[in-house]
Scaffold this motif. Structure first.
Motif, PDB file in Angstrom:
ATOM      1  N   ALA A  98       0.734  52.169 -13.770  1.00  0.00           N
ATOM      2  CA  ALA A  98       0.082  51.652 -12.566  1.00  0.00           C
ATOM      3  C   ALA A  98      -0.594  52.777 -11.787  1.00  0.00           C
ATOM      4  O   ALA A  98      -1.761  52.658 -11.381  1.00  0.00           O
ATOM      5  CB  ALA A  98       1.095  50.932 -11.683  1.00  0.00           C
ATOM      6  N   PHE A  99       0.118  53.888 -11.602  1.00  0.00           N
ATOM      7  CA  PHE A  99      -0.463  55.016 -10.865  1.00  0.00           C
ATOM      8  C   PHE A  99      -1.516  55.747 -11.690  1.00  0.00           C
ATOM      9  O   PHE A  99      -2.497  56.268 -11.140  1.00  0.00           O
ATOM     10  CB  PHE A  99       0.641  55.981 -10.415  1.00  0.00           C
ATOM     11  N   ARG A 100      -1.338  55.773 -13.002  1.00  0.00           N
ATOM     12  CA  ARG A 100      -2.309  56.451 -13.859  1.00  0.00           C
ATOM     13  C   ARG A 100      -3.683  55.786 -13.753  1.00  0.00           C
ATOM     14  O   ARG A 100      -4.718  56.456 -13.709  1.00  0.00           O
ATOM     15  CB  ARG A 100      -1.814  56.424 -15.307  1.00  0.00           C
ATOM     16  N   ILE A 101      -3.686  54.453 -13.686  1.00  0.00           N
ATOM     17  CA  ILE A 101      -4.954  53.724 -13.603  1.00  0.00           C
ATOM     18  C   ILE A 101      -5.433  53.604 -12.156  1.00  0.00           C
ATOM     19  O   ILE A 101      -6.584  53.929 -11.837  1.00  0.00           O
ATOM     20  CB  ILE A 101      -4.808  52.329 -14.236  1.00  0.00           C
ATOM     21  N   ASN A 102      -4.556  53.135 -11.265  1.00  0.00           N
ATOM     22  CA  ASN A 102      -4.973  52.811  -9.896  1.00  0.00           C
ATOM     23  C   ASN A 102      -5.129  54.013  -8.980  1.00  0.00           C
ATOM     24  O   ASN A 102      -5.815  53.932  -7.959  1.00  0.00           O
ATOM     25  CB  ASN A 102      -3.985  51.822  -9.271  1.00  0.00           C
ATOM     26  N   ARG A 103      -4.495  55.133  -9.322  1.00  0.00           N
ATOM     27  CA  ARG A 103      -4.663  56.357  -8.527  1.00  0.00           C
ATOM     28  C   ARG A 103      -5.472  57.393  -9.292  1.00  0.00           C
ATOM     29  O   ARG A 103      -6.563  57.788  -8.853  1.00  0.00           O
ATOM     30  CB  ARG A 103      -3.299  56.941  -8.150  1.00  0.00           C
ATOM     31  N   ASP A 104      -4.961  57.804 -10.449  1.00  0.00           N
ATOM     32  CA  ASP A 104      -5.582  58.921 -11.170  1.00  0.00           C
ATOM     33  C   ASP A 104      -6.954  58.541 -11.733  1.00  0.00           C
ATOM     34  O   ASP A 104      -7.899  59.333 -11.651  1.00  0.00           O
ATOM     35  CB  ASP A 104      -4.663  59.400 -12.291  1.00  0.00           C
ATOM     36  N   GLY A 105      -7.060  57.349 -12.296  1.00  0.00           N
ATOM     37  CA  GLY A 105      -8.349  56.914 -12.820  1.00  0.00           C
ATOM     38  C   GLY A 105      -9.392  56.791 -11.730  1.00  0.00           C
ATOM     39  O   GLY A 105     -10.555  57.182 -11.898  1.00  0.00           O
ATOM     40  N   VAL A 106      -8.970  56.247 -10.594  1.00  0.00           N
ATOM     41  CA  VAL A 106      -9.875  56.106  -9.452  1.00  0.00           C
ATOM     42  C   VAL A 106     -10.286  57.482  -8.927  1.00  0.00           C
ATOM     43  O   VAL A 106     -11.455  57.721  -8.587  1.00  0.00           O
ATOM     44  CB  VAL A 106      -9.209  55.266  -8.339  1.00  0.00           C
ATOM     45  N   ALA A 107      -9.327  58.412  -8.883  1.00  0.00           N
ATOM     46  CA  ALA A 107      -9.639  59.778  -8.445  1.00  0.00           C
ATOM     47  C   ALA A 107     -10.674  60.417  -9.369  1.00  0.00           C
ATOM     48  O   ALA A 107     -11.579  61.135  -8.907  1.00  0.00           O
ATOM     49  CB  ALA A 107      -8.366  60.622  -8.409  1.00  0.00           C
ATOM     50  N   ASN A 108     -10.574  60.157 -10.674  1.00  0.00           N
ATOM     51  CA  ASN A 108     -11.557  60.685 -11.621  1.00  0.00           C
ATOM     52  C   ASN A 108     -12.953  60.164 -11.303  1.00  0.00           C
ATOM     53  O   ASN A 108     -13.927  60.930 -11.254  1.00  0.00           O
ATOM     54  CB  ASN A 108     -11.181  60.302 -13.054  1.00  0.00           C
ATOM     55  N   LEU A 109     -13.058  58.857 -11.088  1.00  0.00           N
ATOM     56  CA  LEU A 109     -14.354  58.260 -10.783  1.00  0.00           C
ATOM     57  C   LEU A 109     -14.912  58.778  -9.468  1.00  0.00           C
ATOM     58  O   LEU A 109     -16.113  59.079  -9.358  1.00  0.00           O
ATOM     59  CB  LEU A 109     -14.230  56.727 -10.715  1.00  0.00           C
ATOM     60  N   ALA A 110     -14.055  58.896  -8.462  1.00  0.00           N
ATOM     61  CA  ALA A 110     -14.502  59.368  -7.148  1.00  0.00           C
ATOM     62  C   ALA A 110     -14.987  60.811  -7.224  1.00  0.00           C
ATOM     63  O   ALA A 110     -16.024  61.169  -6.648  1.00  0.00           O
ATOM     64  CB  ALA A 110     -13.371  59.227  -6.134  1.00  0.00           C
ATOM     65  N   SER A 111     -14.240  61.643  -7.942  1.00  0.00           N
ATOM     66  CA  SER A 111     -14.576  63.065  -8.037  1.00  0.00           C
ATOM     67  C   SER A 111     -15.886  63.287  -8.788  1.00  0.00           C
ATOM     68  O   SER A 111     -16.769  64.014  -8.329  1.00  0.00           O
ATOM     69  CB  SER A 111     -13.438  63.813  -8.734  1.00  0.00           C
ATOM     70  N   VAL A 112     -16.021  62.642  -9.945  1.00  0.00           N
ATOM     71  CA  VAL A 112     -17.222  62.858 -10.761  1.00  0.00           C
ATOM     72  C   VAL A 112     -18.447  62.225 -10.105  1.00  0.00           C
ATOM     73  O   VAL A 112     -19.539  62.800 -10.120  1.00  0.00           O
ATOM     74  CB  VAL A 112     -17.015  62.332 -12.191  1.00  0.00           C
ATOM     75  N   SER A 113     -18.274  61.043  -9.511  1.00  0.00           N
ATOM     76  CA  SER A 113     -19.409  60.406  -8.823  1.00  0.00           C
ATOM     77  C   SER A 113     -19.882  61.279  -7.669  1.00  0.00           C
ATOM     78  O   SER A 113     -21.095  61.448  -7.460  1.00  0.00           O
ATOM     79  CB  SER A 113     -19.033  59.005  -8.317  1.00  0.00           C
ATOM     80  N   SER A 114     -18.957  61.874  -6.943  1.00  0.00           N
ATOM     81  CA  SER A 114     -19.325  62.770  -5.842  1.00  0.00           C
ATOM     82  C   SER A 114     -20.075  63.992  -6.361  1.00  0.00           C
ATOM     83  O   SER A 114     -21.071  64.430  -5.777  1.00  0.00           O
ATOM     84  CB  SER A 114     -18.076  63.209  -5.075  1.00  0.00           C
ATOM     85  N   ALA A 115     -19.616  64.520  -7.495  1.00  0.00           N
ATOM     86  CA  ALA A 115     -20.223  65.722  -8.061  1.00  0.00           C
ATOM     87  C   ALA A 115     -21.677  65.505  -8.470  1.00  0.00           C
ATOM     88  O   ALA A 115     -22.491  66.437  -8.409  1.00  0.00           O
ATOM     89  CB  ALA A 115     -19.412  66.199  -9.260  1.00  0.00           C
ATOM     90  N   ILE A 116     -22.017  64.265  -8.891  1.00  0.00           N
ATOM     91  CA  ILE A 116     -23.400  63.997  -9.293  1.00  0.00           C
ATOM     92  C   ILE A 116     -24.205  63.337  -8.168  1.00  0.00           C
ATOM     93  O   ILE A 116     -25.351  62.922  -8.384  1.00  0.00           O
ATOM     94  CB  ILE A 116     -23.453  63.123 -10.562  1.00  0.00           C
ATOM     95  N   GLY A 117     -23.592  63.208  -6.982  1.00  0.00           N
ATOM     96  CA  GLY A 117     -24.295  62.653  -5.832  1.00  0.00           C
ATOM     97  C   GLY A 117     -24.343  61.148  -5.783  1.00  0.00           C
ATOM     98  O   GLY A 117     -25.151  60.568  -5.041  1.00  0.00           O
ATOM     99  N   ALA A 118     -23.480  60.480  -6.564  1.00  0.00           N
ATOM    100  CA  ALA A 118     -23.461  59.019  -6.598  1.00  0.00           C
ATOM    101  C   ALA A 118     -22.473  58.465  -5.578  1.00  0.00           C
ATOM    102  O   ALA A 118     -21.457  59.091  -5.260  1.00  0.00           O
ATOM    103  CB  ALA A 118     -23.096  58.525  -7.993  1.00  0.00           C
ATOM    104  N   ALA A 119     -22.760  57.272  -5.077  1.00  0.00           N
ATOM    105  CA  ALA A 119     -21.826  56.553  -4.222  1.00  0.00           C
ATOM    106  C   ALA A 119     -20.808  55.832  -5.090  1.00  0.00           C
ATOM    107  O   ALA A 119     -21.076  55.525  -6.254  1.00  0.00           O
ATOM    108  CB  ALA A 119     -22.563  55.552  -3.351  1.00  0.00           C
TER     109      ALA A 119
END
Length: 293
Positions: free
Chosen positions: A74-95
């Motif tokens: 649950a935490f791997r998907i709902n926390r860590d997976g979301v953190a991955n998307l947030a971090s990489v999207s921020s790095a490329i300037g995406a919302a």
């Protein structure tokens, strides 16, 4: 503008896929098999290759009861997976637009929950979803967190489909009547997210932050079931009588995860900032045959 949708096989993800096709927007919708959001290298490859302007995350671990004994996933998907998307999207300037839940609240308020009410999840699912919200807020300033509740739709598993399935073989059903909320049609959630995306495409900016989006009028599971079977009767979906419904208490139907007694969400903020009205769950039941496949 390009949009990347994760979790395309889920209830909301499926609707996003269909509506984006009809909107003739430039998008890519990926399933878990195509993009495992818990694999940060895969997330980096996918986002850097496609270069989306908006990432809509509809991927989630949603097995509320199973999460109590499956905390790691649950935490791997709902926390860590979301953190991955947030971090990489921020790095490329995406919302990033991220779907969250009423389960981040304790469920004991006497009023519909507002976005700034204190969070206090009572189970693993809610705790993991709140951790995902925090990851988004801390990592990507260009974010929309959309909390919703009691999601149902024509695709996937949900309360409406369960009622229709059980009603075919049961003469009576006990339905919890002391949990209150707003049923929310998955298609309406997709429409809301796409409207917000259109505004971002048009203006290049948004009033970023956390928003509530759910159905009205507020009801309980028992009354929701009554509305479902009223439509079943109107459409002659069965060759038998619909089951009799008995209102029961939460205590009469124990589950591994504690359910919020109050899942009502105040949707004033999204109406004020985006002109988006709550989901009309009663209208969404009109084509009841679409849920019976």
């Amino acid at each position: 503008m390009k949009i990347l949708v994760t979790g395309a096989n889920g209830q909301v993800g499926h609707c996003l896929h269909q509506q984006l096709i009809n909107n003739s927007m430039s998008f890519k919708a990926v399933t878990r098999k195509q993009l495992d959001i818990t694999d940060v290298s895969a997330v980096e490859r996918s986002l850097k290759e496609y270069q989306p302007n908006i990432v809509i995350n509809a991927a989630a671990y949603t097995a509320v009861d199973k999460a109590e004994s499956d905390q790691e996933n649950a935490f791997r998907i709902n926390r860590d997976g979301v953190a991955n998307l947030a971090s990489v999207s921020s790095a490329i300037g995406a919302a990033i637009f991220h779907i969250s839940t009423d389960y981040v609240f304790a469920g004991n308020n006497d009023h519909p929950y507002r976005e700034d009410d204190d969070t206090s999840p009572q189970g693993i699912y809610g705790q993991s979803k709140l951790a995902g919200e925090i990851a988004v807020i801390q990592t990507n300033p260009k974010h929309i967190i959309l909390r919703t509740a009691w999601v149902f739709g024509e695709h996937g598993n949900n309360f409406v489909k369960t009622m229709i399935r059980l009603g075919r073989t049961r003469d009576s059903l006990g339905i919890v009547a002391d949990q209150h909320g707003g049923p929310t049609h998955a298609g309406d959630i997709a429409t809301a997210l796409i409207r917000i995306a259109h505004q971002y495409i048009k203006t290049g900016d948004l009033p970023w932050g956390t928003y509530h989006y759910a159905g009205m009028p507020h009801t309980n599971w028992y009354e929701f079931a009554r509305a479902i079977f009223k439509q079943v009767e109107a459409e002659n979906l069965y060759d038998k009588a619909t089951p009799s419904l008995n209102a029961i208490a939460t205590a009469d139907y124990p589950t591994p995860a504690k359910r919020p007694a109050n899942s009502r969400l105040d949707c004033t903020k999204i109406q004020t900032n985006f002109g988006i009205a709550p989901s009309d769950w009663q209208a969404a039941l009109n084509n009841i045959k679409a849920y019976a496949g």
